[in-house]
Design a protein around this motif. Structure first.
Motif, mmCIF file in Angstrom:
data_model
loop_
_atom_site.group_PDB
_atom_site.id
_atom_site.type_symbol
_atom_site.label_atom_id
_atom_site.label_comp_id
_atom_site.label_asym_id
_atom_site.label_seq_id
_atom_site.Cartn_x
_atom_site.Cartn_y
_atom_site.Cartn_z
ATOM 1 N N ASP A 18 0.819 -1.208 0.000
ATOM 2 C CA ASP A 18 0.000 0.000 0.000
ATOM 3 C C ASP A 18 0.854 1.259 0.000
ATOM 4 N N ILE A 19 2.071 1.126 0.509
ATOM 5 C CA ILE A 19 2.975 2.269 0.633
ATOM 6 C C ILE A 19 4.405 1.742 0.670
ATOM 7 N N VAL A 20 5.347 2.587 0.315
ATOM 8 C CA VAL A 20 6.767 2.234 0.368
ATOM 9 C C VAL A 20 7.452 3.147 1.388
ATOM 10 N N ALA A 21 8.228 2.548 2.279
ATOM 11 C CA ALA A 21 9.035 3.303 3.246
ATOM 12 C C ALA A 21 10.496 3.031 2.904
ATOM 13 N N ILE A 22 11.271 4.083 2.806
ATOM 14 C CA ILE A 22 12.668 3.947 2.391
ATOM 15 C C ILE A 22 13.570 4.716 3.345
ATOM 16 N N GLU A 23 14.774 4.193 3.520
ATOM 17 C CA GLU A 23 15.729 4.884 4.382
ATOM 18 C C GLU A 23 16.208 6.147 3.695
ATOM 19 N N ASP A 24 16.204 7.231 4.445
ATOM 20 C CA ASP A 24 16.647 8.525 3.946
ATOM 21 C C ASP A 24 18.171 8.554 3.901
ATOM 22 N N LEU A 25 18.692 9.503 3.161
ATOM 23 C CA LEU A 25 20.143 9.640 3.042
ATOM 24 C C LEU A 25 20.791 10.003 4.369
ATOM 25 N N PHE A 26 21.930 9.423 4.605
ATOM 26 C CA PHE A 26 22.797 9.872 5.680
ATOM 27 C C PHE A 26 24.094 10.240 4.985
ATOM 28 N N PHE A 27 24.885 11.029 5.617
ATOM 29 C CA PHE A 27 26.081 11.514 4.943
ATOM 30 C C PHE A 27 27.267 10.621 5.264
ATOM 31 N N ALA A 28 27.790 10.007 4.229
ATOM 32 C CA ALA A 28 28.956 9.146 4.373
ATOM 33 C C ALA A 28 30.212 10.005 4.296
ATOM 34 N N VAL A 29 31.294 9.448 4.759
ATOM 35 C CA VAL A 29 32.580 10.155 4.703
ATOM 36 C C VAL A 29 32.996 10.334 3.248
ATOM 37 N N ASN A 30 32.735 9.327 2.433
ATOM 38 C CA ASN A 30 33.119 9.325 1.038
ATOM 39 C C ASN A 30 32.003 9.942 0.188
ATOM 40 N N ALA A 31 32.297 11.053 -0.480
ATOM 41 C CA ALA A 31 31.294 11.745 -1.296
ATOM 42 C C ALA A 31 30.798 10.863 -2.434
ATOM 43 N N GLN A 32 31.691 10.096 -3.025
ATOM 44 C CA GLN A 32 31.314 9.202 -4.133
ATOM 45 C C GLN A 32 30.272 8.178 -3.667
ATOM 46 N N LYS A 59 26.350 7.720 -5.025
ATOM 47 C CA LYS A 59 25.823 6.435 -5.499
ATOM 48 C C LYS A 59 24.604 5.999 -4.677
ATOM 49 N N LEU A 60 24.643 6.239 -3.384
ATOM 50 C CA LEU A 60 23.501 5.900 -2.541
ATOM 51 C C LEU A 60 22.288 6.735 -2.951
ATOM 52 N N GLY A 61 22.499 8.010 -3.231
ATOM 53 C CA GLY A 61 21.409 8.878 -3.676
ATOM 54 C C GLY A 61 20.801 8.393 -4.981
ATOM 55 N N GLN A 62 21.638 7.949 -5.897
ATOM 56 C CA GLN A 62 21.131 7.437 -7.166
ATOM 57 C C GLN A 62 20.359 6.133 -6.959
ATOM 58 N N THR A 63 20.832 5.303 -6.059
ATOM 59 C CA THR A 63 20.142 4.048 -5.758
ATOM 60 C C THR A 63 18.785 4.337 -5.126
ATOM 61 N N ARG A 64 18.749 5.285 -4.191
ATOM 62 C CA ARG A 64 17.473 5.704 -3.601
ATOM 63 C C ARG A 64 16.541 6.219 -4.689
ATOM 64 N N GLY A 65 17.100 6.952 -5.631
ATOM 65 C CA GLY A 65 16.289 7.513 -6.718
ATOM 66 C C GLY A 65 15.578 6.451 -7.533
ATOM 67 N N VAL A 66 16.273 5.371 -7.895
ATOM 68 C CA VAL A 66 15.611 4.325 -8.686
ATOM 69 C C VAL A 66 14.593 3.570 -7.834
ATOM 70 N N ALA A 67 14.852 3.431 -6.533
ATOM 71 C CA ALA A 67 13.886 2.774 -5.646
ATOM 72 C C ALA A 67 12.619 3.624 -5.530
ATOM 73 N N ILE A 68 12.790 4.929 -5.373
ATOM 74 C CA ILE A 68 11.642 5.841 -5.297
ATOM 75 C C ILE A 68 10.883 5.841 -6.623
ATOM 76 N N LEU A 69 11.614 5.829 -7.736
ATOM 77 C CA LEU A 69 10.983 5.799 -9.056
ATOM 78 C C LEU A 69 10.143 4.532 -9.235
ATOM 79 N N ALA A 70 10.653 3.387 -8.781
ATOM 80 C CA ALA A 70 9.889 2.136 -8.884
ATOM 81 C C ALA A 70 8.574 2.256 -8.113
ATOM 82 N N ALA A 71 8.601 2.900 -6.959
ATOM 83 C CA ALA A 71 7.386 3.082 -6.155
ATOM 84 C C ALA A 71 6.430 4.063 -6.817
ATOM 85 N N VAL A 72 6.942 5.203 -7.232
ATOM 86 C CA VAL A 72 6.100 6.247 -7.828
ATOM 87 C C VAL A 72 5.495 5.764 -9.146
ATOM 88 N N ASN A 73 6.248 5.012 -9.935
ATOM 89 C CA ASN A 73 5.707 4.480 -11.189
ATOM 90 C C ASN A 73 4.577 3.484 -10.942
#
Length: 169
Positions: free
Chosen positions: A62-76, A80-94
């Motif tokens: 009925d709904i998707v709950a996803i872990e929000d971004l936390f800031f890693a020491v490594n910017a890279q 990558k985590l942000g992009q991964t979250r993005g495709v997960a959110i896109l799968a839910a929104v689609n």
């Protein structure tokens, strides 16, 4: 209510479906999406998207709950985590699903009662709260179940608060 929890990661994305029945929680399914480390990053994102789309179609949350971004020491890694979250959110929104986001601190406080709990403590509480005979593996899957539980706890608390406010009027 059936909640799909997602713990995003470019190497391993955990997912878990939890359903609430009155005052009890029931695990429906959990697993992880492991990508090939040597695969091109866009191909890894596509694998995660495709598998999450399959999970949504099969288990009809009925709904998707996803872990929000936390800031890693490594910017890279953070990017990558942000992009991964993005495709997960896109799968839910689609799939026309609402997405709720929770920080790791919120999830740990909700499930364990301690914001600095480690992954094993989270898994132990998830196992207890869901009445599981075996601990969910891998840890990414138990984290995803914890995210789903966090959402259900928050929904229950919000409902009680609204009822209390309504009765005061």
């Amino acid at each position: 209510m059936r909640v799909l929890g997602i713990d995003p990661g470019s190497n391993c994305t955990g997912y878990g479906i939890v359903e609430s029945h009155r005052n009890s929680l029931k695990s429906i399914h959990w697993g992880s999406i492991k990508t090939k480390p040597k695969a091109l990053f866009p191909d890894r994102l596509k694998s995660i998207y495709d598998e999450l789309t399959r999970v949504v179609g099969e288990f009809q949350p009925d709904i998707v709950a996803i872990e929000d971004l936390f800031f890693a020491v490594n910017a890279q890694s953070t990017i990558k985590l942000g992009q991964t979250r993005g495709v997960a959110i896109l799968a839910a929104v689609n799939a026309s699903l609402t997405v709720a986001e929770y920080t790791p601190l919120e999830v740990k406080l909700s499930v364990v009662g301690y914001g600095r709990a480690d992954k094993n403590q989270v898994r132990d509480m998830v196992t207890a709260l869901l009445g599981l005979r075996k601990k969910p593996e891998p840890l990414d899957a138990s984290d995803a179940l914890a995210i789903a539980i966090c959402h259900l706890h928050n929904q229950k608390t919000s409902k009680r608060l609204q009822e209390a406010l309504s009765s005061r009027r």
